[in-house]
Design a protein around this motif. Structure first.
Motif, PDB file in Angstrom:
ATOM      1  N   LEU A 194      41.285   5.849  93.946  1.00 51.57           N
ATOM      2  CA  LEU A 194      40.676   6.343  95.177  1.00 51.57           C
ATOM      3  C   LEU A 194      39.248   5.830  95.362  1.00 51.57           C
ATOM      4  N   PHE A 195      38.525   5.619  94.257  1.00 48.54           N
ATOM      5  CA  PHE A 195      37.131   5.188  94.357  1.00 48.54           C
ATOM      6  C   PHE A 195      37.008   3.802  94.988  1.00 48.54           C
ATOM      7  N   LEU A 196      38.034   2.949  94.827  1.00 47.92           N
ATOM      8  CA  LEU A 196      37.987   1.621  95.431  1.00 47.92           C
ATOM      9  C   LEU A 196      37.959   1.703  96.947  1.00 47.92           C
ATOM     10  N   PHE A 197      38.622   2.714  97.502  1.00 53.34           N
ATOM     11  CA  PHE A 197      38.702   2.860  98.952  1.00 53.34           C
ATOM     12  C   PHE A 197      37.589   3.737  99.512  1.00 53.34           C
ATOM     13  N   ALA A 198      37.058   4.634  98.696  1.00 49.07           N
ATOM     14  CA  ALA A 198      36.047   5.572  99.179  1.00 49.07           C
ATOM     15  C   ALA A 198      34.790   4.847  99.668  1.00 49.07           C
ATOM     16  N   PHE A 199      34.431   3.745  99.011  1.00 50.75           N
ATOM     17  CA  PHE A 199      33.209   3.033  99.381  1.00 50.75           C
ATOM     18  C   PHE A 199      33.348   2.292 100.705  1.00 50.75           C
ATOM     19  N   ARG A 200      34.591   2.039 101.124  1.00 51.45           N
ATOM     20  CA  ARG A 200      34.805   1.303 102.370  1.00 51.45           C
ATOM     21  C   ARG A 200      35.460   2.163 103.448  1.00 51.45           C
ATOM     22  N   PHE A 201      35.505   3.471 103.240  1.00 51.42           N
ATOM     23  CA  PHE A 201      36.144   4.345 104.227  1.00 51.42           C
ATOM     24  C   PHE A 201      35.315   4.377 105.505  1.00 51.42           C
ATOM     25  N   ASP A 202      35.980   4.146 106.619  1.00 50.36           N
ATOM     26  CA  ASP A 202      35.322   4.127 107.931  1.00 50.36           C
ATOM     27  C   ASP A 202      35.384   5.532 108.539  1.00 50.36           C
ATOM     28  N   VAL A 203      34.223   6.137 108.778  1.00 50.07           N
ATOM     29  CA  VAL A 203      34.186   7.503 109.311  1.00 50.07           C
ATOM     30  C   VAL A 203      34.769   7.580 110.718  1.00 50.07           C
ATOM     31  N   HIS A 204      34.847   6.441 111.426  1.00 49.04           N
ATOM     32  CA  HIS A 204      35.446   6.441 112.759  1.00 49.04           C
ATOM     33  C   HIS A 204      36.954   6.691 112.694  1.00 49.04           C
ATOM     34  N   THR A 205      37.498   6.638 111.480  1.00 49.20           N
ATOM     35  CA  THR A 205      38.927   6.924 111.305  1.00 49.20           C
ATOM     36  C   THR A 205      39.281   8.306 111.836  1.00 49.20           C
ATOM     37  N   PHE A 206      38.405   9.279 111.609  1.00 50.84           N
ATOM     38  CA  PHE A 206      38.675  10.641 112.072  1.00 50.84           C
ATOM     39  C   PHE A 206      38.743  10.710 113.590  1.00 50.84           C
ATOM     40  N   ALA A 207      37.923   9.914 114.277  1.00 46.43           N
ATOM     41  CA  ALA A 207      37.969   9.890 115.737  1.00 46.43           C
ATOM     42  C   ALA A 207      39.314   9.346 116.226  1.00 46.43           C
ATOM     43  N   ILE A 208      39.820   8.306 115.556  1.00 45.58           N
ATOM     44  CA  ILE A 208      41.122   7.731 115.924  1.00 45.58           C
ATOM     45  C   ILE A 208      42.235   8.734 115.662  1.00 45.58           C
ATOM     46  N   LEU A 209      42.169   9.429 114.526  1.00 47.74           N
ATOM     47  CA  LEU A 209      43.189  10.420 114.188  1.00 47.74           C
ATOM     48  C   LEU A 209      43.180  11.580 115.170  1.00 47.74           C
ATOM     49  N   ASN A 210      41.997  12.037 115.547  1.00 48.05           N
ATOM     50  CA  ASN A 210      41.891  13.164 116.477  1.00 48.05           C
ATOM     51  C   ASN A 210      42.344  12.781 117.883  1.00 48.05           C
ATOM     52  N   ALA A 211      42.149  11.509 118.237  1.00 55.78           N
ATOM     53  CA  ALA A 211      42.573  11.050 119.563  1.00 55.78           C
ATOM     54  C   ALA A 211      44.087  10.917 119.639  1.00 55.78           C
ATOM     55  N   GLN A 212      44.714  10.665 118.492  1.00 53.98           N
ATOM     56  CA  GLN A 212      46.167  10.548 118.428  1.00 53.98           C
ATOM     57  C   GLN A 212      46.676  11.453 117.303  1.00 53.98           C
ATOM     58  N   PRO A 213      46.851  12.743 117.583  1.00 50.20           N
ATOM     59  CA  PRO A 213      47.190  13.727 116.536  1.00 50.20           C
ATOM     60  C   PRO A 213      48.417  13.378 115.705  1.00 50.20           C
TER      61      PRO A 213
END
Length: 311
Positions: A194-213
């Motif tokens: 998980l640590f390999l991906f945590a450093f590159r996680f894009d916080v805008h992902t939550f906006a995309i998820l919320n826009a398309q539940p």
């Protein structure tokens, strides 16, 4: 291990394990197509899978303790698994999920080569034939519809994914790792990966998820089916019918992935690609079931004494 309990149930569990792992494209592609990068998609998969695995471990009475000597190997294994997942998901953008999922299934062949070169394990004739068969299948997969050459970048990414997983499988049989229960091993592999991906996680992902539940459902399903459920069914199937039959049934993984990619994501399955995929699957199945195949060949030869070598 106990294998006497309901073999039919074991085969059904093995099939479910392989098919559930093959649903990777079904849940990953909607997230990738929505504009979420591979790092963030895998972060969601891993971070949602961890509490699922933790609950399974608690339900089975497994502890979370580790010895100091097991820590560094688990970190390395986690990074290998994460690298394998990342390169596979990125390859979808270059060569499509159907071909990528099939090519990934060459990892048992790479394991065989690693063991022969570095650990001096002797390769049987069945193994050599399987490698030639797989090479032929990959050559057919190299050209797509209309003879268009597939992306070398995509092919390299899938090869790196298969190689990372092959190294993981060889390493996981090490003395310090072999004694760790499967569930605990998987939990920590995912935790450190998980640590390999945590450093590159894009916080805008939550906006995309919320826009398309519905994408939240894809993310949760990706953690549940190809991760937690696949692991549970694999463990249960091995207890009933053993490791080899379960491994052979792993051929359902690319078949499921290809069916999903073609039926739901409009990927084109040409006769050339279909034959190439079939050759790869047959080759790897022969690799895994090599000892069984050799026994049957020997029995056939005994039925025809004249075929024996004369001194």
């Amino acid at each position: 291990m106990e294998k006497s309990r309901s073999p039919l149930t074991g085969y059904l569990l093995g099939a479910l394990a392989a098919a559930s792992y093959g649903t990777n494209p079904l849940f990953a592609l909607p997230l990738l197509n929505a504009g979420i990068d591979a790092f963030s998609v895998l972060f969601l998969r891993y971070v949602f899978a961890l509490p699922m695995l933790a609950l399974i471990m608690k339900a089975r009475g497994r502890g979370f303790g580790l010895r100091r000597t097991q820590l560094l190997p688990l970190v390395a294994l986690g990074l290998l698994m994460a690298a394998s997942s990342l390169t596979l998901y990125v390859s979808y953008a270059y060569i499509g999920a159907a071909i990528a999922s099939t090519l990934l299934f060459i990892y048992p062949i790479l394991v065989t080569i690693i063991m022969a070169v570095f650990f001096h394990e002797r390769a049987s004739m069945v193994t050599i034939f399987s490698i030639l068969l797989a090479t032929t299948g990959i050559a057919l997969l190299y050209r797509g519809e209309g003879g268009v050459v597939l992306s070398p970048t995509g092919l390299l990414l899938v090869f790196l994914s298969a190689l990372s997983y092959a190294i993981y499988l060889v390493w996981v049989n090490g003395r310090s790792i072999r004694e760790i229960p499967t569930l605990k091993l998987t939990f920590y592999v995912i935790f450190f990966g998980l640590f390999l991906f945590a450093f590159r996680f894009d916080v805008h992902t939550f906006a995309i998820l919320n826009a398309q539940p519905l994408l939240w459902l894809s993310a949760l399903s990706m953690a549940l089916f190809p991760t937690a459920l696949s692991l549970l069914c694999t463990s249960a199937a091995i207890q009933r019918i053993g490791s080899t039959p379960v491994a052979i049934m792993g051929a359902l993984e690319p078949v499921t992935a290809v069916a999903i990619a073609v039926l739901l994501f409009s990927e084109v399955l040409t006769p050339r690609l279909a034959i190439g995929m079939l050759l790869v699957i047959v080759a790897v199945t022969l690799i895994i079931g090599g000892p069984t195949v050799s026994r049957y060949v020997l029995r056939v030869r005994k039925m025809f004494p004249r075929l024996r070598h004369r001194k």
